[in-house]
Scaffold this active site. Structure first.
Site, PDB file in Angstrom:
ATOM      1  N   GLN A  17       0.781  -1.245   0.000  1.00  0.00           N
ATOM      2  CA  GLN A  17       0.000   0.000   0.000  1.00  0.00           C
ATOM      3  C   GLN A  17       0.810   1.291   0.000  1.00  0.00           C
ATOM      4  O   GLN A  17       0.506   2.232  -0.743  1.00  0.00           O
ATOM      5  CB  GLN A  17      -0.967   0.020   1.193  1.00  0.00           C
ATOM      6  CG  GLN A  17      -1.868   1.233   1.183  1.00  0.00           C
ATOM      7  CD  GLN A  17      -2.813   1.363   2.356  1.00  0.00           C
ATOM      8  OE1 GLN A  17      -3.316   2.433   2.617  1.00  0.00           O
ATOM      9  NE2 GLN A  17      -3.085   0.289   3.064  1.00  0.00           N
ATOM     10  N   GLU A 139       1.144  -1.182   8.225  1.00  0.00           N
ATOM     11  CA  GLU A 139       0.350  -0.039   8.681  1.00  0.00           C
ATOM     12  C   GLU A 139       0.225   0.092  10.210  1.00  0.00           C
ATOM     13  O   GLU A 139       0.607   1.094  10.800  1.00  0.00           O
ATOM     14  CB  GLU A 139      -1.060  -0.154   8.065  1.00  0.00           C
ATOM     15  CG  GLU A 139      -2.097   0.814   8.597  1.00  0.00           C
ATOM     16  CD  GLU A 139      -1.828   2.241   8.188  1.00  0.00           C
ATOM     17  OE1 GLU A 139      -1.538   2.471   7.014  1.00  0.00           O
ATOM     18  OE2 GLU A 139      -1.920   3.139   9.047  1.00  0.00           O
ATOM     19  N   ASP A 168       0.518   3.885   5.952  1.00  0.00           N
ATOM     20  CA  ASP A 168       0.803   3.549   4.552  1.00  0.00           C
ATOM     21  C   ASP A 168       0.519   4.731   3.624  1.00  0.00           C
ATOM     22  O   ASP A 168       1.426   5.286   3.007  1.00  0.00           O
ATOM     23  CB  ASP A 168      -0.065   2.361   4.117  1.00  0.00           C
ATOM     24  CG  ASP A 168       0.513   1.040   4.587  1.00  0.00           C
ATOM     25  OD1 ASP A 168       1.728   0.972   4.809  1.00  0.00           O
ATOM     26  OD2 ASP A 168      -0.247   0.076   4.734  1.00  0.00           O
ATOM     27  N   GLY A 247      -7.846  20.486  19.177  1.00  0.00           N
ATOM     28  CA  GLY A 247      -7.467  21.893  19.094  1.00  0.00           C
ATOM     29  C   GLY A 247      -7.917  22.675  20.313  1.00  0.00           C
ATOM     30  O   GLY A 247      -8.318  22.114  21.332  1.00  0.00           O
ATOM     31  N   GLY A 248      -7.887  23.985  20.196  1.00  0.00           N
ATOM     32  CA  GLY A 248      -8.235  24.850  21.318  1.00  0.00           C
ATOM     33  C   GLY A 248      -9.733  25.057  21.479  1.00  0.00           C
ATOM     34  O   GLY A 248     -10.163  25.772  22.388  1.00  0.00           O
TER      35      GLY A 248
END
Ligand code: CAO
Length: 424
Positions: A17, A139, A168, A247-248
């Site tokens: 892959q 993977e 991959d 995130g924030g």
């Protein structure tokens, strides 16, 4: 309209892959990708997870569009001759064999660059130099060793691997960028160079925000993690954070009408600070706009479980698409959890070519993901993957300019397979 990489020829010595995703991208942009496969079976994925007897698997067809296939035994002297001649005509050689395999075939960097000083040799390995440099990697090993698994899942559960093939396909993307960068550099230097990407490094690059959090731990608890609101102390490594937003702006996956019987009746909801007042109005809690217990992002952090429970009571009263429609009107960031079935049937993804239907001579029509990168002046046309050895004769004749007699001698030596071996 010309293709962006028209005129670039890639010797594709990749399999499974990671490497094939890289060369497929280059092929979509117009490079002539010549995939070398072992006579007899070819890329192992041709015969893995087979759903249509006698046809190349979807695993293979969905990773090898727009390529040509030549079968060559790289350990046969005549096969080596063919590969050496191909190296002389190609701009890039891409490979993702186990560490040392290319050298064992006799194709060291020194040998390859002596044949063609302008060639770029691009490799994927599991690890970079260090204790694990000789290891074979797939993977999930990359997800585990690159920091993804330790930071995915719920705090009280085991590490989890993700469905996205970041080890991959993620590494293939990194390698493709390395290749076009080296091609650009060659326009100034006139020389080729080696491009190496380790799967561990690619995964870690994609987990960058988790290394950010690792360092933030020194300054105190990670206040946007649910764990903080639940009063559970942090350890010395970035913990798993369930579906908390990375995130924030705090976010969660919330149930919609139909859940949990429908496993995908959920929506991702982000309580972005600039739209907090709109959120309060939509869910029917207008007093939260001014109540000091809820009005600021800082005040809300210890109460995220309570706040999301209230929002979920609202999302559960409608489908994920109805919730999306309402929230979008107020610019509240959210997204329904879309199943593969829904994505396969999505009209807009079909219109943009991100989901394409491809016709294949032995399996018939199938769906694939097309090129997700859109260039305004170089449109990608997705062509079916090659049958095993389909272009062997054509490449020897048209690319290497070998005579019928020379081709006959090479065939006689057993160095190449027959055309359309897959069908035999
Ligand atoms: N003719 C003759 N021999 C060939 C050939 C050809 N056309 N193509 C490959 N071979 C040979 C190789 O030379 C190698 O032989 P030796 O072991 O004798 O040197 C042999 O086939 C097997 O190659 P391999 O070791 O790369 O393959 P594997 O199936 O055992 O391992 C993988 C597969 C993916 C674990 C390994 O290639 C690897 O670690 N690659 C780097 C990391 C990577 O890309 N992983 C992602 C894979 S996708 O999940």
């Amino acid at each position: 309209m010309t293709k962006a990489l028209e005129g670039v020829r890639i010797l594709d010595f990749t399999h499974v892959q990671s490497g094939p995703t890289c060369t497929q991208l280059l092929a979509w942009f117009g490079a002539d990708v010549i995939k070398i496969e072992r006579p007899g079976g070819g890329d192992i994925t041709r015969g893995q997870l087979v759903d249509v007897k006698g046809a190349d698997s979807l695993y293979f067809t969905m990773l090898n569009h727009n390529k040509r296939s030549i079968t060559v035994d790289s350990k046969n002297p005549q096969g080596k001759f063919v590969i050496e001649e191909l190296i002389k005509t190609c701009d890039v050689l891409v490979e993702n064999f186990a560490p040392g395999a290319l050298d064992r075939m006799g194709f060291t960097w020194e040998h390859i660059s002596s044949l063609n000083p302008r060639i770029i040799v691009a490799s994927i390995k599991g690890f970079g130099p260090g204790p694990y440099e000789d290891c074979k990697v797939y993977e999930n090993v990359a997800q585990c060793t690159g920091g993804s698994a330790s930071t995915t899942g719920f705090r009280d559960g085991p590490p989890l691997v993700t469905g996205a093939q970041i080890g991959d396909s993620g590494t293939g993307l990194h390698l493709a960028l390395g290749i076009v960068t080296a091609l650009y550099h060659r326009t100034h230097s006139g020389k080729g160079q080696r491009v190496s990407v380790a799967m561990q490094d690619s995964v870690l690059n994609l987990c960058r925000v988790k290394l950010r959090d690792q360092q933030r731990l020194k300054a105190g608890p990670l206040t946007e993690y649910s764990q903080f609101g639940e009063g559970i102390p942090f350890g010395d490594a970035t913990p798993r954070a369930g579906n908390d937003s990375g995130g924030g702006q705090p976010g969660r996956i919330l149930k919609c009408k139909g859940a949990p019987d429908d496993p995908n009746a959920y929506i991702y909801f982000i309580t972005q600070a600039p739209v907090w007042e709109k959120i309060c109005d939509v869910i029917g809690e207008p007093t939260w706009k001014t109540d000091p217990e809820y009005a600021t992002p800082k005040a809300r952090l210890p109460k995220l479980n309570e706040i999301f429970a209230r929002i979920e009571a609202w999302t559960m009263s409608m489908t994920k698409f109805e919730a999306m429609d309402i929230l979008n009107k107020y610019d509240i960031p959210c997204g329904p959890i879309l199943s593969m079935k829904e994505l396969a049937e999505d009209a807009s993804l079909r219109n943009t070519g991100t989901v394409v239907e491809v016709d294949h001579p032995t399996r018939g029509k199938y769906l694939s993901v097309g090129n997700p990168i859109k260039l305004s002046d170089s449109v990608s046309e997705v062509k079916r993957s090659p049958l095993l050895g389909e272009h062997t004769e054509e490449i020897l004749r048209d690319v290497l300019k070998l005579s019928p007699g020379q081709i006959g001698d090479i065939r006689q030596s057993g160095a190449i397979g027959g055309a359309r071996e897959a069908a035999e």
